[in-house]
Motif scaffolding. Sequence first.
Motif, short mmCIF file in Angstrom:
data_model
loop_
_atom_site.label_atom_id
_atom_site.label_comp_id
_atom_site.label_asym_id
_atom_site.label_seq_id
_atom_site.Cartn_x
_atom_site.Cartn_y
_atom_site.Cartn_z
N GLU A 157 80.68 25.07 47.62
CA GLU A 157 81.96 25.34 46.95
C GLU A 157 82.54 26.68 47.39
O GLU A 157 83.76 26.80 47.55
N ALA A 158 81.67 27.67 47.57
CA ALA A 158 82.14 28.99 48.00
C ALA A 158 82.73 28.92 49.41
O ALA A 158 83.75 29.55 49.70
N LEU A 159 82.10 28.12 50.27
CA LEU A 159 82.65 27.98 51.63
C LEU A 159 83.98 27.25 51.58
O LEU A 159 84.93 27.62 52.29
N ARG A 160 84.06 26.22 50.74
CA ARG A 160 85.35 25.51 50.61
C ARG A 160 86.46 26.46 50.19
O ARG A 160 87.55 26.45 50.76
N PRO A 169 86.21 18.37 51.82
CA PRO A 169 85.05 17.69 51.22
C PRO A 169 83.77 18.53 51.28
O PRO A 169 83.50 19.19 52.29
N LEU A 170 82.98 18.48 50.22
CA LEU A 170 81.75 19.28 50.16
C LEU A 170 80.73 18.84 51.21
O LEU A 170 79.95 19.66 51.70
N ALA A 171 80.73 17.56 51.57
CA ALA A 171 79.78 17.10 52.60
C ALA A 171 80.06 17.80 53.93
O ALA A 171 79.13 18.15 54.67
N ALA A 172 81.34 18.05 54.21
CA ALA A 172 81.70 18.76 55.44
C ALA A 172 81.27 20.23 55.34
O ALA A 172 80.83 20.82 56.33
N MET A 173 81.36 20.80 54.13
CA MET A 173 80.93 22.19 53.95
C MET A 173 79.42 22.31 54.22
O MET A 173 78.95 23.28 54.80
N GLU A 174 78.68 21.31 53.77
CA GLU A 174 77.23 21.32 54.01
C GLU A 174 76.93 21.26 55.51
O GLU A 174 76.09 22.01 56.02
N LYS A 175 77.63 20.38 56.21
CA LYS A 175 77.42 20.28 57.67
C LYS A 175 77.67 21.61 58.36
O LYS A 175 76.94 22.02 59.24
N ALA A 186 76.36 34.14 59.31
CA ALA A 186 76.15 35.36 58.52
C ALA A 186 75.46 35.02 57.20
O ALA A 186 74.53 35.73 56.76
N ALA A 187 75.86 33.93 56.55
CA ALA A 187 75.27 33.56 55.26
C ALA A 187 73.80 33.17 55.42
O ALA A 187 72.96 33.52 54.58
N ASP A 244 75.44 34.44 49.06
CA ASP A 244 75.37 34.73 50.50
C ASP A 244 76.73 34.48 51.16
O ASP A 244 77.20 35.27 51.99
N VAL A 245 77.34 33.35 50.80
CA VAL A 245 78.65 33.00 51.37
C VAL A 245 79.69 34.04 50.95
O VAL A 245 80.48 34.51 51.77
N LYS A 246 79.64 34.42 49.67
CA LYS A 246 80.64 35.40 49.17
C LYS A 246 80.44 36.77 49.80
O LYS A 246 81.40 37.45 50.14
N PHE A 247 79.18 37.17 49.94
CA PHE A 247 78.89 38.46 50.58
C PHE A 247 79.40 38.45 52.02
O PHE A 247 80.04 39.40 52.48
N ALA A 248 79.11 37.37 52.73
CA ALA A 248 79.54 37.27 54.13
C ALA A 248 81.07 37.29 54.22
O ALA A 248 81.64 37.93 55.11
N ALA A 249 81.73 36.60 53.30
CA ALA A 249 83.20 36.54 53.33
C ALA A 249 83.80 37.91 53.04
O ALA A 249 84.79 38.31 53.67
N LYS A 250 83.18 38.64 52.12
CA LYS A 250 83.69 39.96 51.73
C LYS A 250 83.54 40.95 52.87
O LYS A 250 84.35 41.86 53.03
N ASN A 251 82.47 40.81 53.65
CA ASN A 251 82.19 41.78 54.70
C ASN A 251 82.67 41.34 56.07
O ASN A 251 82.16 41.82 57.09
#
Lengths: 70, 70
Positions: free
Chosen positions: A29-32, A6-12, B45-46, B62-69
């Motif tokens: 979404e990127a973190l998910r 869930p995106l709410a969990a990603m925000e947390k 990191a993000a 930021d999330v993608k950069f952190a994930a890549k590195n």
Amino acid sequence: MGKILPLAAMEKILKKGSSDIRVSDPAKEALREYLEEKGIELAKAAAELSVHAGRKTIKAEDVKFAAKNK
Amino acid sequence: MGKILPLAAMEKILKKGSSDIRVSDPAKEALREYLEEKGIELAKAAAELSVHAGRKTIKAEDVKFAAKNK
């Protein structure tokens, strides 16, 4: 990816990165995507470990072993 | 860890490891712990990357950069 988390969990989780930060929706979404990919990678290793141990059920020890050996 | 991720989602991810596998409750908890740890690492990191870019908002880049590195 499957959009399982869930995106709410990603925000947390993203807000735990810093006490004073805002978070965009695409960042969630990127973190998910990142975490689902990591999770599925680990799930494959854990499933193989459970079969290797003669089981049909993934146990915590399989997940922990897979996480340790990443 | 914070118990942010739902266990039902952990089960779905673990079942993606193999088509014919069962999953114990402690295995779901172990996956939650692993993914929250990975997520918080990435969030830190993000957040640093967003500040580095002069922003107060974490963006997908930021999330993608952190994930890549990682």
